[in-house]
Scaffold this motif. Structure first.
Motif, PDB file in Angstrom:
ATOM      1  N   UNK A  52      -9.193 -43.413 -32.233  1.00 39.04           N
ATOM      2  CA  UNK A  52      -8.737 -42.441 -31.243  1.00 39.04           C
ATOM      3  C   UNK A  52      -7.340 -42.780 -30.744  1.00 39.04           C
ATOM      4  N   UNK A  53      -7.109 -44.063 -30.495  1.00 39.47           N
ATOM      5  CA  UNK A  53      -5.785 -44.497 -30.030  1.00 39.47           C
ATOM      6  C   UNK A  53      -4.732 -44.259 -31.119  1.00 39.47           C
ATOM      7  N   UNK A  54      -5.121 -44.521 -32.363  1.00 43.32           N
ATOM      8  CA  UNK A  54      -4.192 -44.306 -33.470  1.00 43.32           C
ATOM      9  C   UNK A  54      -3.837 -42.827 -33.595  1.00 43.32           C
ATOM     10  N   UNK A  55      -4.835 -41.964 -33.437  1.00 40.95           N
ATOM     11  CA  UNK A  55      -4.586 -40.519 -33.499  1.00 40.95           C
ATOM     12  C   UNK A  55      -3.659 -40.091 -32.367  1.00 40.95           C
ATOM     13  N   UNK A  63       2.129 -44.293 -23.993  1.00 46.37           N
ATOM     14  CA  UNK A  63       1.221 -45.432 -23.850  1.00 46.37           C
ATOM     15  C   UNK A  63       0.508 -45.417 -22.502  1.00 46.37           C
ATOM     16  N   UNK A  64       1.203 -45.004 -21.436  1.00 42.75           N
ATOM     17  CA  UNK A  64       0.565 -45.010 -20.123  1.00 42.75           C
ATOM     18  C   UNK A  64      -0.562 -43.985 -20.041  1.00 42.75           C
ATOM     19  N   UNK A  65      -0.431 -42.894 -20.786  1.00 47.36           N
ATOM     20  CA  UNK A  65      -1.501 -41.885 -20.816  1.00 47.36           C
ATOM     21  C   UNK A  65      -2.728 -42.441 -21.549  1.00 47.36           C
ATOM     22  N   UNK A  66      -2.481 -43.145 -22.645  1.00 49.09           N
ATOM     23  CA  UNK A  66      -3.564 -43.783 -23.396  1.00 49.09           C
ATOM     24  C   UNK A  66      -4.263 -44.821 -22.528  1.00 49.09           C
ATOM     25  N   UNK A  67      -3.460 -45.645 -21.836  1.00 44.17           N
ATOM     26  CA  UNK A  67      -4.031 -46.690 -20.981  1.00 44.17           C
ATOM     27  C   UNK A  67      -4.873 -46.090 -19.858  1.00 44.17           C
ATOM     28  N   UNK A  68      -4.408 -44.974 -19.281  1.00 43.60           N
ATOM     29  CA  UNK A  68      -5.154 -44.322 -18.199  1.00 43.60           C
ATOM     30  C   UNK A  68      -6.490 -43.803 -18.704  1.00 43.60           C
TER      31      UNK A  68
END
Length: 248
Positions: A52-55, A63-68
């Protein structure tokens, strides 16, 4: 090879995904949160979260959106989502698989059913069309990564089952359970992929005429615009002459 629809990639290249970028971010954020909540919050220890992170990164999600999204999974008030698959038929009996993630099953089922009806199709029972698809891993690379022989050799060495290469890029297929291992091996050989995900791969593609294509594209647009729908798969292919008329 059956399963690779050039039209899907033409659509992607022409910017279809850019038009729904915010929706894609929302859908991917939801997938990241659910994946982290179901497993480990560390992508290195959670294969689903890693994909999911790779997509998300492939679509340049910050990155901050992924981390949130990952942190949200650890919050006590994180929404509970149910994953559900709908199967049905579009115009002229074309098979459609819809994967959704929802906090309201009644709402999602009602919406999906209405989209099929509005577009000249009908929702079927679970299993009604998925028997015509294989659940496999798909890893894609841009055409610039190398010629077809180079990619084929790297894919086979990595444990993949098949490769499709054309002027638009390379698509590598592997067993569902091998996706992470094959993706890792390919990354060492070819660099980072454009995308790495599990897909429903149609065993046979059906070419459609203009009228059918218009109805099918209407259905897919309605489905993809729904916040609960995560992915839509089909078994049709649009010939280049018909695609040209759609673009006109």
């Amino acid at each position: 090879m059956a399963g690779h629809s050039k039209w899907a990639n033409i659509q992607h290249r022409k910017g279809k995904q850019d038009k729904i970028r915010s929706k894609m971010f929302s859908k991917l954020s939801k997938e990241i949160t659910v994946a982290a909540k179901m497993g480990d919050a560390d992508p290195d220890k959670n294969p689903r979260l890693r994909l999911a992170v790779k997509a998300a990164k492939s679509l340049s999600m910050p990155k901050d959106v992924i981390d949130r999204a990952i942190k949200k999974s650890q919050a006590g008030d994180a929404a509970d989502y149910t994953e559900i698959r709908y199967e049905g038929y579009g115009a002229n009996g074309i098979a459609i698989i819809v994967e959704a993630m929802t906090d309201n099953l009644n709402r999602t089922a009602s919406n999906v059913r209405s989209y099929f009806t509005k577009s000249g199709g009908n929702l079927g029972q679970s299993g009604s069309v998925s028997h015509g698809f294989d659940r496999v891993g798909e890893i894609s690379y841009p055409v610039e990564v190398g010629d077809a022989d180079t990619v084929m050799m790297a894919a086979l060495d990595a444990g993949a089952d098949d490769v499709v290469s054309d002027d638009d890029g390379h698509w590598i297929y592997c067993a569902m359970e091998s996706l992470n291992d094959v993706s890792d091996a390919l990354e060492k050989a070819l660099g980072e992929s454009t995308e790495s995900k599990l897909i429903w791969k149609p065993q046979v593609l059906t070419e459609v005429d203009l009228e059918t294509a218009q109805k099918l594209m209407k259905l897919i647009d309605l489905l993809e615009e729904d916040d609960d729908v995560q992915d839509v798969t089909h078994n049709f292919d649009i010939p280049e002459d018909v695609a040209a008329q759609l673009d006109a």
